[in-house]
Design an enzyme around this catalytic site. Structure first.
Site, PDB file in Angstrom:
ATOM      1  N   HIS A  78       9.048  90.247 -15.298  1.00 46.00           N
ATOM      2  CA  HIS A  78       8.516  91.265 -16.217  1.00 46.00           C
ATOM      3  C   HIS A  78       9.474  91.512 -17.384  1.00 46.00           C
ATOM      4  CE1 HIS A  78       5.996  93.040 -12.644  1.00 46.00           C
ATOM      5  NE2 HIS A  78       5.632  91.814 -12.989  1.00 46.00           N
ATOM      6  N   HIS A 237      -2.348  90.709 -16.101  1.00 45.02           N
ATOM      7  CA  HIS A 237      -1.012  90.742 -15.497  1.00 45.02           C
ATOM      8  C   HIS A 237      -0.549  89.343 -15.113  1.00 45.02           C
ATOM      9  CE1 HIS A 237       2.559  92.376 -13.688  1.00 45.02           C
ATOM     10  NE2 HIS A 237       2.384  91.483 -12.724  1.00 45.02           N
ATOM     11  N   ASP A 241       2.957  87.699 -16.218  1.00 45.64           N
ATOM     12  CA  ASP A 241       3.874  86.982 -15.325  1.00 45.64           C
ATOM     13  C   ASP A 241       4.162  85.575 -15.836  1.00 45.64           C
ATOM     14  OD1 ASP A 241       4.374  88.933 -13.437  1.00 45.64           O
ATOM     15  OD2 ASP A 241       2.941  88.173 -11.968  1.00 45.64           O
ATOM     16  N   HIS A 264       4.279  82.037  -9.448  1.00 51.35           N
ATOM     17  CA  HIS A 264       5.656  81.803  -9.890  1.00 51.35           C
ATOM     18  C   HIS A 264       6.146  80.398  -9.541  1.00 51.35           C
ATOM     19  CE1 HIS A 264       5.735  86.022 -10.764  1.00 51.35           C
ATOM     20  NE2 HIS A 264       5.586  86.363  -9.506  1.00 51.35           N
TER      21      HIS A 264
END
Length: 305
Positions: A78, A237, A241, A264
């Site tokens: 973030h 969101h 990310d 991720h």
């Protein structure tokens, strides 16, 4: 020339670690041109500096975690996303715990912090990584791809079969040539499912998670009392990310990012695949500002937006 950026003055904040539940002090300091973004664990007997790099990302199960010499800094995505959105090239990030504070679960607090410190240009050209040919990684039905594009745009598709998510939209695309990161992405909060939160807590994780820093869903609905900040906040969101995950490569990317159910880990695999193919990218600078992609011009990334 299009110049590098740092912040004007030191700024700090205190927050809670998402997984530890402990208080964390975060200090951001100006860094000289060419430094990059460097995280430092200042609580260890000997401080450990971890410069951001695709190769420095270790654990990606629940967040993007920087690792070096046994030291970890977790949940960097973030803050990295905010740095990318504001065009910050050089920054010292001092933290006295092994994770960045979660704040409100979005990048908005970090944007505010960086803007409060002031943003200034440095007398050195900003270096970009320009994608020259498509690079793609897959994992089952998950996909992440970078393609040549003179600018920076992202398209993300999620697949959460949940009533609250279904009605908000599962795909979102954004081109930063004509869209503000601060307005359209920064405020999108992280989200999770109540049963997953309980499972994580049984493992000693998510101790700092609450309705104040995440959107929490049960089987049928959203548990938060407040409304969504965007109609399609969930997928936005995931874009937030992804921007942070990609920025650990050390330079802004000139290209298009396309993802389906990526996370991720896959985002980091994508960066490593790009860097492994020397014909897939090149480093570029712009001697004349007007020759740079619109997404990176001062009016697209103002110090105050």
């Amino acid at each position: 020339m299009l110049k590098q950026r740092t912040i004007k003055s030191l700024v700090k904040t205190v927050g809670i670690g998402l997984h530890s539940g402990r208080k964390v002090t975060l200090t951001l300091r100006p860094a000289p041109a060419g430094t990059g973004i460097v995280f430092t664990r200042v609580d260890l007997p000997e401080a450990v500096e971890i410069p951001v790099a695709a190769s420095a990302i270790g654990d990606t199960r629940l967040a993007s975690v920087l690792q070096k010499d046994g030291a970890r800094v977790s949940t960097v995505e973030h803050l990295m996303s905010a740095c990318a959105g504001l065009g910050i090239d050089n920054l010292y990030v001092d933290v006295d715990a092994e994770e960045i504070p979660i704040m409100d679960g979005s990048a908005a607090s970090f944007v505010f912090l960086l803007q409060s410190a002031g943003i200034e240009e440095q007398n050195a050209p900003k270096t970009f990584i320009r994608v020259k040919k498509p690079v793609e990684v897959r994992e089952g039905d998950k996909l992440a791809r970078l393609e040549p594009f003179f600018g920076f745009k992202l398209s993300f598709t999620i697949d959460f079969r949940h009533p609250a998510v279904d009605k908000t939209g599962q795909t979102f695309s954004i081109d930063f040539a004509d869209t503000s990161y601060v307005r359209e992405i920064a405020r999108a909060r992280t989200f999770g499912f109540a049963h997953e939160v309980e499972a994580l807590r049984e493992m000693g994780l998510a101790r700092g998670g609450s309705l104040d820093n995440a959107i929490v869903l049960d089987e049928h609905r959203m548990l938060n009392n407040e409304e969504l900040r965007y109609g399609d906040e969930f997928v936005r969101h995931k874009i937030l990310d992804a921007i942070g995950d990609l920025y650990v490569v050390g330079h802004p990317l000139i290209g298009a990012y396309v993802a389906n159910k990526s996370g991720h880990g896959l985002n980091n695999q994508l960066l490593r695949a790009l860097l492994a193919d020397q014909e897939a990218y090149e480093l570029v600078t712009f001697d004349r500002v007007e020759e740079a992609p619109a997404a990176f011009l001062p009016q697209a990334q103002p110090a105050f937006a």
